[in-house]
Design an enzyme around this catalytic site. Structure first.
Site, PDB file in Angstrom:
ATOM      1  N   GLY A 116       0.859  -1.197  -0.108  1.00 23.83           N
ATOM      2  CA  GLY A 116      -0.004   0.148   0.115  1.00 23.83           C
ATOM      3  C   GLY A 116       0.930   1.330   0.101  1.00 23.83           C
ATOM      4  N   ARG A 117       0.282   2.333   0.677  1.00 20.05           N
ATOM      5  CA  ARG A 117       1.233   3.387   0.600  1.00 20.05           C
ATOM      6  C   ARG A 117       2.608   3.434   1.330  1.00 20.05           C
ATOM      7  NH1 ARG A 117      -4.205   5.502   2.241  1.00 20.05           N
ATOM      8  NH2 ARG A 117      -3.697   4.259   4.284  1.00 20.05           N
ATOM      9  N   ILE A 118       2.771   2.730   2.396  1.00 20.58           N
ATOM     10  CA  ILE A 118       4.131   2.334   3.303  1.00 20.58           C
ATOM     11  C   ILE A 118       4.993   1.475   2.465  1.00 20.58           C
ATOM     12  CG2 ILE A 118       5.081   1.953   5.278  1.00 20.58           C
ATOM     13  CD1 ILE A 118       2.804   3.054   6.746  1.00 20.58           C
ATOM     14  N   THR A 150       6.744  -3.237  10.913  1.00 21.38           N
ATOM     15  CA  THR A 150       6.389  -2.092  11.471  1.00 21.38           C
ATOM     16  C   THR A 150       4.878  -1.814  11.108  1.00 21.38           C
ATOM     17  OG1 THR A 150       6.823  -1.169   9.227  1.00 21.38           O
ATOM     18  CG2 THR A 150       8.491  -0.855  10.854  1.00 21.38           C
ATOM     19  N   SER A 151       4.084  -2.888  11.172  1.00 21.37           N
ATOM     20  CA  SER A 151       2.724  -3.094  10.787  1.00 21.37           C
ATOM     21  C   SER A 151       1.875  -2.775  11.935  1.00 21.37           C
ATOM     22  CB  SER A 151       2.340  -4.132   9.774  1.00 21.37           C
ATOM     23  OG  SER A 151       2.321  -5.206  10.329  1.00 21.37           O
ATOM     24  N   ARG A 152       1.456  -4.117  12.499  1.00 21.45           N
ATOM     25  CA  ARG A 152       0.782  -4.120  13.852  1.00 21.45           C
ATOM     26  C   ARG A 152       1.331  -5.656  14.286  1.00 21.45           C
ATOM     27  NH1 ARG A 152       0.023   0.390  13.977  1.00 21.45           N
ATOM     28  NH2 ARG A 152      -2.003   1.492  13.968  1.00 21.45           N
ATOM     29  N   GLU A 211       1.175  -5.238  23.195  1.00 23.96           N
ATOM     30  CA  GLU A 211       1.834  -4.096  23.719  1.00 23.96           C
ATOM     31  C   GLU A 211       1.162  -3.397  24.886  1.00 23.96           C
ATOM     32  OE1 GLU A 211       2.666  -2.585  19.266  1.00 23.96           O
ATOM     33  OE2 GLU A 211       2.206  -0.997  20.575  1.00 23.96           O
ATOM     34  N   HIS A 247       7.179   1.205  19.342  1.00 29.72           N
ATOM     35  CA  HIS A 247       5.940   1.527  18.280  1.00 29.72           C
ATOM     36  C   HIS A 247       6.180   3.209  17.896  1.00 29.72           C
ATOM     37  CE1 HIS A 247       1.707   0.638  17.226  1.00 29.72           C
ATOM     38  NE2 HIS A 247       2.251   1.517  16.293  1.00 29.72           N
ATOM     39  N   ALA A 293       7.637   4.180  14.857  1.00 28.45           N
ATOM     40  CA  ALA A 293       7.783   4.286  13.254  1.00 28.45           C
ATOM     41  C   ALA A 293       7.243   5.849  12.749  1.00 28.45           C
ATOM     42  CB  ALA A 293       7.251   3.404  12.524  1.00 28.45           C
TER      43      ALA A 293
HETATM   44  P1  NAD Z   1      -2.459   1.095   2.906  1.00 24.11           P
HETATM   45  O1  NAD Z   1      -3.918   0.775   3.452  1.00 24.11           O
HETATM   46  O2  NAD Z   1      -1.985   2.047   2.144  1.00 24.11           O
HETATM   47  O3  NAD Z   1      -1.639  -0.512   2.763  1.00 24.11           O
HETATM   48  C1  NAD Z   1      -2.003  -1.710   3.016  1.00 24.11           C
HETATM   49  C2  NAD Z   1      -1.814  -2.640   1.934  1.00 24.11           C
HETATM   50  O4  NAD Z   1      -1.961  -3.761   2.612  1.00 24.11           O
HETATM   51  C3  NAD Z   1      -3.071  -2.541   1.070  1.00 24.11           C
HETATM   52  O5  NAD Z   1      -2.418  -2.543  -0.263  1.00 24.11           O
HETATM   53  C4  NAD Z   1      -3.961  -3.893   1.106  1.00 24.11           C
HETATM   54  O6  NAD Z   1      -4.343  -4.219  -0.222  1.00 24.11           O
HETATM   55  C5  NAD Z   1      -2.940  -4.685   1.753  1.00 24.11           C
HETATM   56  N1  NAD Z   1      -3.391  -5.991   2.382  1.00 24.11           N
HETATM   57  C6  NAD Z   1      -4.687  -6.036   3.118  1.00 24.11           C
HETATM   58  N2  NAD Z   1      -4.652  -7.256   3.526  1.00 24.11           N
HETATM   59  C7  NAD Z   1      -3.854  -7.700   2.955  1.00 24.11           C
HETATM   60  C8  NAD Z   1      -3.654  -9.222   2.892  1.00 24.11           C
HETATM   61  N3  NAD Z   1      -4.220 -10.209   3.563  1.00 24.11           N
HETATM   62  N4  NAD Z   1      -2.317  -9.645   2.415  1.00 24.11           N
HETATM   63  C9  NAD Z   1      -1.497  -8.835   1.682  1.00 24.11           C
HETATM   64  N5  NAD Z   1      -1.908  -7.655   1.611  1.00 24.11           N
HETATM   65  C10 NAD Z   1      -3.017  -7.081   2.137  1.00 24.11           C
HETATM   66  O7  NAD Z   1      -1.793   1.162   4.506  1.00 24.11           O
HETATM   67  P2  NAD Z   1      -0.580   2.164   4.849  1.00 24.11           P
HETATM   68  O8  NAD Z   1      -0.706   3.588   4.916  1.00 24.11           O
HETATM   69  O9  NAD Z   1       0.579   1.560   4.112  1.00 24.11           O
HETATM   70  O10 NAD Z   1      -0.430   1.359   6.452  1.00 24.11           O
HETATM   71  C11 NAD Z   1      -0.098   0.087   6.623  1.00 24.11           C
HETATM   72  C12 NAD Z   1      -0.185  -0.320   8.072  1.00 24.11           C
HETATM   73  O11 NAD Z   1       0.829   0.102   8.631  1.00 24.11           O
HETATM   74  C13 NAD Z   1      -1.175   0.503   8.877  1.00 24.11           C
HETATM   75  O12 NAD Z   1      -2.493  -0.273   8.806  1.00 24.11           O
HETATM   76  C14 NAD Z   1      -0.880   0.410  10.124  1.00 24.11           C
HETATM   77  O13 NAD Z   1      -1.332  -0.697  10.787  1.00 24.11           O
HETATM   78  C15 NAD Z   1       0.549   0.274  10.083  1.00 24.11           C
HETATM   79  N6  NAD Z   1       1.402   1.451  10.458  1.00 24.11           N
HETATM   80  C16 NAD Z   1       2.273   1.421  11.495  1.00 24.11           C
HETATM   81  C17 NAD Z   1       2.877   2.295  12.225  1.00 24.11           C
HETATM   82  C18 NAD Z   1       3.820   2.226  13.257  1.00 24.11           C
HETATM   83  O14 NAD Z   1       3.967   3.219  13.925  1.00 24.11           O
HETATM   84  N7  NAD Z   1       4.529   1.173  13.487  1.00 24.11           N
HETATM   85  C19 NAD Z   1       2.697   3.645  11.569  1.00 24.11           C
HETATM   86  C20 NAD Z   1       1.892   3.718  10.564  1.00 24.11           C
HETATM   87  C21 NAD Z   1       1.232   2.654   9.974  1.00 24.11           C
END
Ligand code: NAD
Length: 321
Positions: A157-159, A239-241, A270, A288, A290
């Site tokens: 996705g975005r990140i 860095t996701s969840r 956490e 946490h 990032a």
């Molecule tokens: P986003 O929605 O742009 O990207 C998420 C991607 O995951 C999408 O492309 C989606 O299609 C894909 N996806 C969903 N389910 C899936 C699966 N089962 N298998 C494979 N791909 C799948 O979100 P983003 O802005 O890139 O952020 C991603 C995540 O990062 C957030 O949801 C958040 O939980 C986490 N995050 C963590 C921190 C931190 O401080 N560590 C900071 C920001 C975001």
């Protein structure tokens, strides 16, 4: 005058915006996460029109019912797995998040972890501070190069795409990815390779970086079977969840050499850490953070406030989920 409750003090930018609108803004006076009882009690104190909440607040039916007048719960995070969105929809409550403003920062941070684990930076820092450095040595703390290696992105996705961009353009890495949605334009732009099966990404990558949201289908996405598919020489970066990884199994995988190392910014329970994690040298643990730069946290604060302002003025907030 609209009343806003903020569950924990956040950078001033957004709070100032809300105050400039003339809203009455109440902020949890203690720098700590409110328990559910405390949150319910705080929200019941006044007829709040909006709530600014954090990823550490579990927002469910009972919490919504404690603020029956609230039109919006604006989350100060891009992830919103802490909120019962279905119940909010049933009740006609708007939920918003903060996408985009933290993409660059989190991608930089993921890359910092990739470099740090491959080059054993945290381990080397500890070694030096402990007075163990007795002089240059040819085999001291040997790490692994990342240039030219294969990075596997789970969730482009975005990140995830920004991490892929840094990998390709900064380090000439081979980028593989798995996502439930394929992005052929991005593949052409960056030269990334899509794998229909996540397992192929795991088997072929030297580093696996996780960027999926936490939803039912991603809970323990990295379970024992999938961790075992990774190369013994590979690193996992999360860095996701936290609950995306089976943390308990990860501890044994790191201890038994199933994979070479891991860098984790998020944890399953956490702020608790799985037993045994802290004692391992081949893991980097960060609390946490990032998205935690001054610039980004301030932008998140403004974005959250903007969502509230638009909702209270009768519009559709820009980051409605
Ligand atoms: P986003 O929605 O742009 O990207 C998420 C991607 O995951 C999408 O492309 C989606 O299609 C894909 N996806 C969903 N389910 C899936 C699966 N089962 N298998 C494979 N791909 C799948 O979100 P983003 O802005 O890139 O952020 C991603 C995540 O990062 C957030 O949801 C958040 O939980 C986490 N995050 C963590 C921190 C931190 O401080 N560590 C900071 C920001 C975001």
């Amino acid at each position: 005058m609209s009343k806003i409750y903020i569950t924990r003090n956040i950078p001033d930018a957004g709070i100032n915006k809300l105050k400039e609108k003339g809203y009455e803004v109440d902020i949890n006076p203690d720098d700590k996460v409110l328990t559910k009882e405390e949150l319910i009690s705080a929200l019941s104190a006044k007829p709040y029109d909006a709530v600014l909440c954090l990823l550490t607040d579990q927002i469910d039916k009972e919490v919504f019912e404690a603020a029956p007048q609230a039109k919006i719960f604006a989350n100060y995070a891009v992830g919103y797995n802490n909120i019962d969105v279905d119940t909010a929809k049933e009740k006609g409550i708007m939920i918003t998040n903060t996408p985009g403003v933290l993409t660059e920062t989190v991608a930089e941070y993921a890359f910092a972890l990739i470099l740090a684990i491959a080059h054993r930076i945290a381990e080397a820092d500890k070694f030096t501070r402990e007075g163990k450095y007795k002089g240059w040595a040819p085999k001291l703390l040997l790490g692994s190069n990342i240039s030219g290696k294969t990075l596997g992105i789970i969730g482009l996705g975005r990140i995830g795409s920004q991490v892929a961009h840094h990998a390709k353009n900064g380090f000439n890495m081979n980028v593989l990815y798995y996502d439930v949605k394929r992005n052929e334009d991005f593949e052409k732009e960056i030269g990334a390779t899509y794998k229909e099966n996540m397992e192929d990404v795991l088997k072929e990558s030297d580093i696996v970086s996780l960027h999926v949201p936490l939803i039912d289908s991603t809970k323990h996405l990295m379970n024992a079977d999938r961790l075992k598919m990774m190369k013994k020489s590979a690193y996992l970066v999360n860095t996701s969840r936290g609950p995306v990884v089976d943390e308990k199994f990860l501890v044994s995988a790191l201890r038994d050499g199933v994979i070479k190392g891991a860098a984790l910014d998020v944890f399953e329970e956490e702020p608790e850490l799985a037993e045994g994690l802290v004692g391992l040298d081949n893991v980097i643990l960060t609390p946490h953070i990032a998205s935690a730069t001054e610039e980004t946290r301030s932008k998140m604060s403004e974005m959250t406030a903007d969502n509230i302002i638009v909702a209270l003025e009768g519009g559709t907030p820009p980051n409605l989920v």
